[in-house]
Motif scaffolding. Structure first.
Motif, PDB file in Angstrom:
ATOM      1  N   ASP A 131       2.018  66.151  13.878  1.00 24.85           N
ATOM      2  CA  ASP A 131       1.956  67.275  14.807  1.00 24.85           C
ATOM      3  C   ASP A 131       0.754  67.061  15.720  1.00 24.85           C
ATOM      4  O   ASP A 131      -0.347  67.526  15.457  1.00 24.85           O
ATOM      5  N   THR A 132       0.977  66.300  16.774  1.00 27.87           N
ATOM      6  CA  THR A 132      -0.056  66.037  17.757  1.00 27.87           C
ATOM      7  C   THR A 132       0.630  65.750  19.077  1.00 27.87           C
ATOM      8  O   THR A 132       1.817  65.436  19.114  1.00 27.87           O
ATOM      9  N   TYR A 133      -0.096  65.854  20.175  1.00 28.56           N
ATOM     10  CA  TYR A 133       0.503  65.587  21.472  1.00 28.56           C
ATOM     11  C   TYR A 133       0.552  64.094  21.741  1.00 28.56           C
ATOM     12  O   TYR A 133      -0.393  63.357  21.462  1.00 28.56           O
ATOM     13  N   PHE A 134       1.663  63.644  22.314  1.00 32.22           N
ATOM     14  CA  PHE A 134       1.814  62.273  22.774  1.00 32.22           C
ATOM     15  C   PHE A 134       2.931  62.288  23.803  1.00 32.22           C
ATOM     16  O   PHE A 134       3.917  63.013  23.622  1.00 32.22           O
ATOM     17  N   PRO A 135       2.826  61.555  24.892  1.00 31.61           N
ATOM     18  CA  PRO A 135       3.865  61.622  25.923  1.00 31.61           C
ATOM     19  C   PRO A 135       5.203  61.004  25.513  1.00 31.61           C
ATOM     20  O   PRO A 135       6.194  61.155  26.218  1.00 31.61           O
ATOM     21  N   TYR A 136       5.245  60.320  24.381  1.00 33.91           N
ATOM     22  CA  TYR A 136       6.488  59.717  23.895  1.00 33.91           C
ATOM     23  C   TYR A 136       7.006  60.555  22.737  1.00 33.91           C
ATOM     24  O   TYR A 136       6.281  61.337  22.127  1.00 33.91           O
ATOM     25  N   THR A 137       8.294  60.397  22.407  1.00 33.33           N
ATOM     26  CA  THR A 137       8.888  61.182  21.324  1.00 33.33           C
ATOM     27  C   THR A 137       8.746  60.503  19.971  1.00 33.33           C
ATOM     28  O   THR A 137       8.773  61.147  18.941  1.00 33.33           O
ATOM     29  N   ALA A 138       8.590  59.164  20.004  1.00 34.43           N
ATOM     30  CA  ALA A 138       8.465  58.404  18.767  1.00 34.43           C
ATOM     31  C   ALA A 138       7.780  57.080  19.075  1.00 34.43           C
ATOM     32  O   ALA A 138       7.718  56.647  20.232  1.00 34.43           O
ATOM     33  N   ILE A 139       7.273  56.449  18.022  1.00 33.31           N
ATOM     34  CA  ILE A 139       6.694  55.111  18.130  1.00 33.31           C
ATOM     35  C   ILE A 139       7.358  54.256  17.057  1.00 33.31           C
ATOM     36  O   ILE A 139       7.443  54.668  15.897  1.00 33.31           O
ATOM     37  N   VAL A 140       7.846  53.106  17.444  1.00 34.51           N
ATOM     38  CA  VAL A 140       8.385  52.158  16.483  1.00 34.51           C
ATOM     39  C   VAL A 140       7.629  50.855  16.646  1.00 34.51           C
ATOM     40  O   VAL A 140       7.084  50.553  17.708  1.00 34.51           O
ATOM     41  N   GLU A 141       7.602  50.074  15.580  1.00 30.92           N
ATOM     42  CA  GLU A 141       6.916  48.794  15.648  1.00 30.92           C
ATOM     43  C   GLU A 141       7.833  47.731  16.214  1.00 30.92           C
ATOM     44  O   GLU A 141       9.051  47.852  16.156  1.00 30.92           O
ATOM     45  N   ARG A 142       7.243  46.736  16.812  1.00 35.03           N
ATOM     46  CA  ARG A 142       8.030  45.612  17.305  1.00 35.03           C
ATOM     47  C   ARG A 142       8.009  44.539  16.235  1.00 35.03           C
ATOM     48  O   ARG A 142       6.950  44.204  15.717  1.00 35.03           O
ATOM     49  N   PRO A 143       9.185  44.011  15.846  1.00 38.95           N
ATOM     50  CA  PRO A 143       9.195  42.997  14.785  1.00 38.95           C
ATOM     51  C   PRO A 143       8.460  41.738  15.195  1.00 38.95           C
ATOM     52  O   PRO A 143       8.362  41.430  16.356  1.00 38.95           O
TER      53      PRO A 143
END
Length: 134
Positions: free
Chosen positions: A122-134
């Motif tokens: 629960d924090t502000y970030f301009p993106y909806t999600a972060i995923v890692e790059r393999p």
């Protein structure tokens, strides 16, 4: 035993495969119009839990997959759907954030559907999600 006509039969739902790691790659023509090398963020759309989720950031330096509380609620998920996860994370600005929990969600990248453990914050970030790059 009666046979169901083809037009009435339902396709089998796709099942997530464990141990599958989707690979994201770009073709040479995808680079046209860009300056190389670059350090711009890669932002894509993923299909998460049957929703097209825009503004997903692919971060090569991320050790975890994160979704933000607004997306979590937008997917119709409830607090009781979370499993405990109390290890703090470091935000990009260096501040610590305590996760609300963790949830396993199906994502689709191309024809494949895989299940991914996301940490909910629960924090502000301009993106909806972060995923890692393999």
């Amino acid at each position: 035993m009666a046979q169901i006509p083809a037009e009435e039969s339902q396709p089998e739902p796709k099942r997530a495969r464990r141990g599958f790691h989707p690979t994201l790659s770009l073709l040479e023509e995808d680079k046209m119009g860009t300056t190389q090398p670059h350090d711009d963020a890669l932002v894509i759309t993923f299909r998460i839990r049957d929703y097209d989720v825009k503004r997903v950031m692919v971060d090569g330096g991320s050790a975890v997959k994160v979704i933000y509380l607004d997306l979590y609620k937008g997917l119709g998920l409830k607090p009781e759907d979370l499993t405990p996860h109390s290890f703090p994370l470091m935000r990009f600005d260096g501040k610590l954030v305590i996760p609300k929990g963790m949830i396993r969600l199906p994502i689709q990248t191309g024809p494949k559907v895989v299940e991914v453990n996301f940490i909910v914050v629960d924090t502000y970030f301009p993106y909806t999600a972060i995923v890692e790059r393999p």
